[in-house]
Design a protein around this motif. Structure first.
Motif, mmCIF file in Angstrom:
data_model
loop_
_atom_site.group_PDB
_atom_site.id
_atom_site.type_symbol
_atom_site.label_atom_id
_atom_site.label_comp_id
_atom_site.label_asym_id
_atom_site.label_seq_id
_atom_site.Cartn_x
_atom_site.Cartn_y
_atom_site.Cartn_z
ATOM 1 N N VAL A 1 17.973 36.943 -93.959
ATOM 2 C CA VAL A 1 17.608 38.198 -93.311
ATOM 3 C C VAL A 1 17.916 39.334 -94.274
ATOM 4 N N MET A 2 16.920 40.150 -94.545
ATOM 5 C CA MET A 2 17.101 41.318 -95.408
ATOM 6 C C MET A 2 16.864 42.563 -94.561
ATOM 7 N N ASP A 3 17.954 43.220 -94.206
ATOM 8 C CA ASP A 3 17.856 44.420 -93.385
ATOM 9 C C ASP A 3 17.705 45.647 -94.277
ATOM 10 N N GLU A 4 17.060 46.661 -93.744
ATOM 11 C CA GLU A 4 16.808 47.890 -94.510
ATOM 12 C C GLU A 4 16.090 47.562 -95.817
ATOM 13 N N ALA A 5 15.091 46.697 -95.739
ATOM 14 C CA ALA A 5 14.381 46.236 -96.931
ATOM 15 C C ALA A 5 13.779 47.387 -97.727
ATOM 16 N N ASP A 6 13.291 48.415 -97.034
ATOM 17 C CA ASP A 6 12.723 49.555 -97.754
ATOM 18 C C ASP A 6 13.774 50.231 -98.629
ATOM 19 N N ARG A 7 14.999 50.333 -98.116
ATOM 20 C CA ARG A 7 16.091 50.948 -98.888
ATOM 21 C C ARG A 7 16.487 50.057 -100.069
ATOM 22 N N LEU A 8 16.479 48.748 -99.871
ATOM 23 C CA LEU A 8 16.799 47.833 -100.970
ATOM 24 C C LEU A 8 15.811 48.008 -102.113
ATOM 25 N N PHE A 9 14.532 48.183 -101.780
ATOM 26 C CA PHE A 9 13.516 48.402 -102.811
ATOM 27 C C PHE A 9 13.702 49.759 -103.469
ATOM 28 N N GLU A 10 14.008 50.784 -102.672
ATOM 29 C CA GLU A 10 14.241 52.130 -103.228
ATOM 30 C C GLU A 10 15.401 52.131 -104.214
ATOM 31 N N GLY B 1 16.130 49.776 -106.172
ATOM 32 C CA GLY B 1 15.804 48.954 -107.341
ATOM 33 C C GLY B 1 16.291 47.523 -107.256
ATOM 34 N N LEU B 2 16.484 47.007 -106.052
ATOM 35 C CA LEU B 2 17.018 45.655 -105.903
ATOM 36 C C LEU B 2 15.942 44.579 -105.747
ATOM 37 N N GLN B 3 14.696 44.938 -105.981
ATOM 38 C CA GLN B 3 13.618 43.959 -105.854
ATOM 39 C C GLN B 3 13.847 42.721 -106.729
ATOM 40 N N MET C 1 7.186 50.972 -94.201
ATOM 41 C CA MET C 1 6.517 49.889 -94.930
ATOM 42 C C MET C 1 5.840 50.441 -96.175
ATOM 43 N N PRO C 2 6.628 50.762 -97.221
ATOM 44 C CA PRO C 2 6.005 51.236 -98.453
ATOM 45 C C PRO C 2 5.147 50.133 -99.074
ATOM 46 N N SER C 3 4.206 50.527 -99.904
ATOM 47 C CA SER C 3 3.263 49.559 -100.473
ATOM 48 C C SER C 3 3.973 48.460 -101.265
ATOM 49 N N VAL C 4 5.043 48.782 -101.971
ATOM 50 C CA VAL C 4 5.749 47.771 -102.759
ATOM 51 C C VAL C 4 6.368 46.716 -101.836
ATOM 52 N N LEU C 5 6.815 47.112 -100.663
ATOM 53 C CA LEU C 5 7.368 46.161 -99.706
ATOM 54 C C LEU C 5 6.260 45.308 -99.096
#
Length: 101
Positions: free
Chosen positions: A33-42, A44-46, A69-73
């Motif tokens: 489970v990855m919570d706050e996925a948008d923040r993780l991408f912001e 730089g944790l992709q 839901m940003p495009s990268v996500l």
């Protein structure tokens, strides 16, 4: 983690560090489970998320939760998840009306 825990809560980097240091493989993981996925991408944790997804078995259920839901996500979910399902909640919707028990 040597005692085979049922649940582990950690940041992506910490999980990878523990696996590397202790030589732990994630072959028995059943759910990620990855919570706050948008923040993780912001943040730089992709790359770490991709590494985690690659370390768990294909049968592992993967769940991402995000307020946006940003495009990268969206691209990540299409490439890294099997049969992804998107559930969107509008401000007018009530969560309980969407849950079927």
């Amino acid at each position: 983690m040597a005692t085979n825990p049922d649940i582990i809560v950690a940041t992506p980097g910490r999980i990878l560090h523990i696996c590397e240091e202790a030589g732990i493989r994630m072959t028995m993981v059943q759910v990620v489970v990855m919570d706050e996925a948008d923040r993780l991408f912001e943040m730089g944790l992709q790359p770490q998320l991709v590494q985690i997804i690659q370390k768990v078995p294909d049968s592992c259920q993967r769940a991402l939760f995000s307020a946006t839901m940003p495009s990268v996500l969206a691209e990540f979910t299409s490439a890294g998840l099997h049969n992804p399902v998107t559930i969107r909640l509008d401000t007018e919707m009530k969560v309980l009306s969407l849950i079927h028990i």
